[in-house]
Scaffold this motif. Structure first.
Motif, short mmCIF file in Angstrom:
data_model
loop_
_atom_site.label_atom_id
_atom_site.label_comp_id
_atom_site.label_asym_id
_atom_site.label_seq_id
_atom_site.Cartn_x
_atom_site.Cartn_y
_atom_site.Cartn_z
N ALA A 1 -16.26 -11.36 -4.38
CA ALA A 1 -17.08 -10.57 -5.30
C ALA A 1 -17.57 -11.43 -6.46
N LEU A 2 -16.94 -12.59 -6.64
CA LEU A 2 -17.27 -13.47 -7.76
C LEU A 2 -18.51 -14.31 -7.48
N TYR A 3 -18.73 -14.65 -6.21
CA TYR A 3 -19.89 -15.47 -5.85
C TYR A 3 -20.50 -14.92 -4.57
N ILE A 4 -21.74 -14.44 -4.66
CA ILE A 4 -22.43 -13.84 -3.53
C ILE A 4 -23.65 -14.67 -3.18
N THR A 5 -23.73 -15.16 -1.94
CA THR A 5 -24.88 -15.94 -1.50
C THR A 5 -26.07 -15.03 -1.25
N GLY A 6 -27.26 -15.65 -1.15
CA GLY A 6 -28.49 -14.88 -1.05
C GLY A 6 -28.58 -13.98 0.16
N ASP A 7 -27.96 -14.38 1.29
CA ASP A 7 -28.06 -13.58 2.50
C ASP A 7 -27.26 -12.28 2.39
N LYS A 8 -26.32 -12.21 1.43
CA LYS A 8 -25.53 -10.99 1.25
C LYS A 8 -26.05 -10.14 0.09
N ALA A 9 -27.10 -10.62 -0.57
CA ALA A 9 -27.60 -9.93 -1.76
C ALA A 9 -28.28 -8.60 -1.42
N ASN A 10 -28.65 -8.39 -0.15
CA ASN A 10 -29.27 -7.12 0.22
C ASN A 10 -28.28 -5.97 0.19
N GLU A 11 -27.02 -6.27 0.54
CA GLU A 11 -26.00 -5.23 0.60
C GLU A 11 -25.20 -5.12 -0.70
N ASN A 12 -25.02 -6.25 -1.39
CA ASN A 12 -24.20 -6.28 -2.61
C ASN A 12 -24.94 -7.08 -3.68
N TYR A 13 -24.83 -6.63 -4.91
CA TYR A 13 -25.47 -7.36 -6.00
C TYR A 13 -24.45 -8.26 -6.70
N ALA A 14 -24.94 -9.35 -7.24
CA ALA A 14 -24.06 -10.31 -7.92
C ALA A 14 -23.80 -9.82 -9.34
N THR A 15 -22.58 -9.39 -9.61
CA THR A 15 -22.21 -8.92 -10.94
C THR A 15 -22.14 -10.08 -11.93
N LEU A 16 -21.70 -11.22 -11.43
CA LEU A 16 -21.44 -12.37 -12.30
C LEU A 16 -21.66 -13.63 -11.49
N HIS A 17 -22.26 -14.63 -12.11
CA HIS A 17 -22.43 -15.93 -11.46
C HIS A 17 -21.66 -16.96 -12.27
N PRO A 18 -20.49 -17.38 -11.81
CA PRO A 18 -19.64 -18.27 -12.61
C PRO A 18 -20.22 -19.67 -12.75
N TYR A 19 -19.77 -20.36 -13.77
CA TYR A 19 -20.12 -21.77 -13.94
C TYR A 19 -19.22 -22.58 -13.02
N LEU A 20 -19.83 -23.26 -12.05
CA LEU A 20 -19.08 -24.02 -11.05
C LEU A 20 -19.10 -25.49 -11.44
N ASP A 21 -18.01 -25.95 -12.01
CA ASP A 21 -17.91 -27.32 -12.52
C ASP A 21 -17.40 -28.25 -11.41
N PHE A 22 -18.31 -28.64 -10.49
CA PHE A 22 -17.91 -29.48 -9.38
C PHE A 22 -17.43 -30.85 -9.86
N ALA A 23 -18.22 -31.47 -10.73
CA ALA A 23 -17.87 -32.82 -11.21
C ALA A 23 -16.56 -32.81 -11.98
#
Length: 464
Positions: A24-46
């Motif tokens: 529920a924390l990270y939703i990709t675009g293909d799932k956005a039709n069924e569920n909306y993204a409540t929050l998009h976290p800051y992903l600190d890969f580096a």
């Protein structure tokens, strides 16, 4: 020692068993039709992968079944496809701008048609790349979000045993002590989900909670708040809380099927996160210090003191929750010590054997870097039981809920410290087993010593 190993194995099992294949924390675009993204976290890969040694130590010390090499391979694959996607996006933007310029300047029809055809080709290519990236992105981000926080330098890692920080009084006697459940004049216990406090036990249950909160406000410069009892799944995932710790609420009309609600109680760390999500504060207001009285419905803590049901294993209790936000790691360390100092004052006044220990890495949740546990000695169990805990989360949770401050035109994520500093149910059980008269116990922060009749009248006045 055997009991500790069993508890640690249960902690690992609970953390492994609650990993979901959809977030529920990270939703990709293909799932956005069924569920909306409540929050998009800051992903600190580096920032996460730069210090690989400390991350590997954290994974190994916690006993997590995570292969960092596998996550890194997925990251490289994700980076390759993402860079390819960005190149196409960039080229498409250039073609669009050139088409606008030619149209404005009156370019030839052949040039315009060539650019239009190139734009269509890039659009179709972009669509194909996005569809190919979704499963790669979903698989990698899912694993990335389950990577744990780095451990605090003071967290025990080598011997996997708790480290003693403070002790007050020593347990006395080695004989069998009757259980608190024998005090049927004060406690009517049905099962772990149902019990009733009566007489002075009911009075102490409320008064101890209010007194400690008042002590934090008057002596620790905390602000008292009231928090919601229900928390959405997205916030539990942001805090890396095992979903099995709380009861899921069955909702008849659920708009977002993966972002379900959980019953945490107002005195839960997660209940603060909703108010802090996407919040940017001025540096001048830091540190933020909050304290809250309420219910706690955490099932994980109670599993440590079974299998015999008692107030030590009850899944609900009154509690006092602390929450502190600071700008730097050093300030967070200082605030943890400050909160512990206030808690020590409160428990010392009760004159009962207690101690404060740093929990081993294997007992922590993935978001915690350090946990100080307040434990009172339980004579019937012949062991210490947790009546409170305070954790250091660093900026791990703040990055996920976008809780920040702005300094010199730069956004900085805040360092969080907090936890329940009092579970009243377990404290009452221990006090009764130490033959303490609850009405005579000294409570710091209590401005008055009300009678039962006054408390009942105050309760009635609330509903007039």
């Amino acid at each position: 020692m055997l009991g500790l190993r069993v508890v640690l194995r249960n902690c690992r099992a609970a953390q492994k068993g609650c990993i979901r294949k959809i977030s529920a924390l990270y939703i990709t675009g293909d799932k956005a039709n069924e569920n909306y993204a409540t929050l998009h976290p800051y992903l600190d890969f580096a920032g996460t992968f730069d210090e690989r040694a400390s991350l590997e130590q954290s994974i190994a010390s916690r006993g997590l079944d995570i292969s960092l090499d596998s996550v890194l391979r997925k990251y490289q694959k994700y980076q390759t496809h993402h860079e390819q996607l960005q190149r196409v996006v960039g080229e498409r933007e250039v073609v669009t701008q050139n088409l606008k310029d030619l149209t404005r300047k009156g370019g030839s029809e052949q040039q315009i048609e060539e650019l239009k055809e190139r734009g269509k080709t890039l659009r179709n290519e972009l669509k194909v790349l996005k569809q190919a990236l979704y499963p790669i992105e979903d698989e990698f981000i899912h694993d990335f979000l389950h990577l744990p926080n780095r451990l605090h330098p003071q967290c025990p890692t080598e011997d996997q045993e708790e480290r003693l920080l403070y002790r007050h009084g020593m347990p006395g006697g080695t004989g069998d002590v009757p259980s608190h459940l024998q005090r049927q004049d004060l406690i009517h216990f049905v099962d772990n989900n149902r019990y009733y406090m009566m007489g002075q036990a009911a009075h102490f249950d409320v008064n101890a909670m209010q007194s400690l909160a008042r002590y934090f406000v008057t002596q620790g410069d905390f602000v008292q708040t009231a928090n919601p009892d229900f928390v959405r799944c997205v916030l539990l995932e942001a805090n890396a809380t095992p979903l099995g710790d709380y009861h899921m609420v069955k909702e008849e009309q659920l708009q977002n099927k993966i972002n379900t609600a959980y019953l945490t109680g107002g005195a839960a760390f997660e209940s603060y996160l909703g108010a802090m999500t996407k919040l940017c504060v001025y540096p001048s207001v830091l540190p933020l210090r909050y304290v809250c009285c309420g219910r706690s419905y955490n099932r994980a803590d109670a599993q440590q003191y079974g299998p015999t049901p008692s107030l030590y294993t009850a899944t609900q209790t009154n509690a006092v929750q602390s929450f502190v936000a600071t700008q730097t790691a050093d300030q967070a360390n200082a605030q943890l010590e400050h909160t512990l100092s206030l808690s020590i004052d409160f428990y010392k006044a009760l004159d009962v054997p207690f101690r404060i220990v740093y929990a081993p890495a294997a007992a922590l949740t993935p978001s915690e870097s350090l946990r100080a546990v307040i434990e009172v000695y339980a004579p019937s169990l012949k062991r210490y039981v947790c009546v409170g805990r305070i954790s250091n989360y660093g900026d791990f949770v703040s990055k996920r809920i976008l809780f920040s401050t702005r300094r010199e035109k730069q956004y900085e994520f805040l360092h969080l410290v907090g936890g329940p500093v009092l579970y009243t149910t377990r404290l009452i059980a221990a006090l009764l087993e130490h033959n303490k008269r609850l009405e005579d116990c000294k409570l710091l922060g209590a401005s008055r010593k009300p009678t039962m009749e006054q408390d009942v009248q105050q309760f009635k006045d609330l509903f007039k």
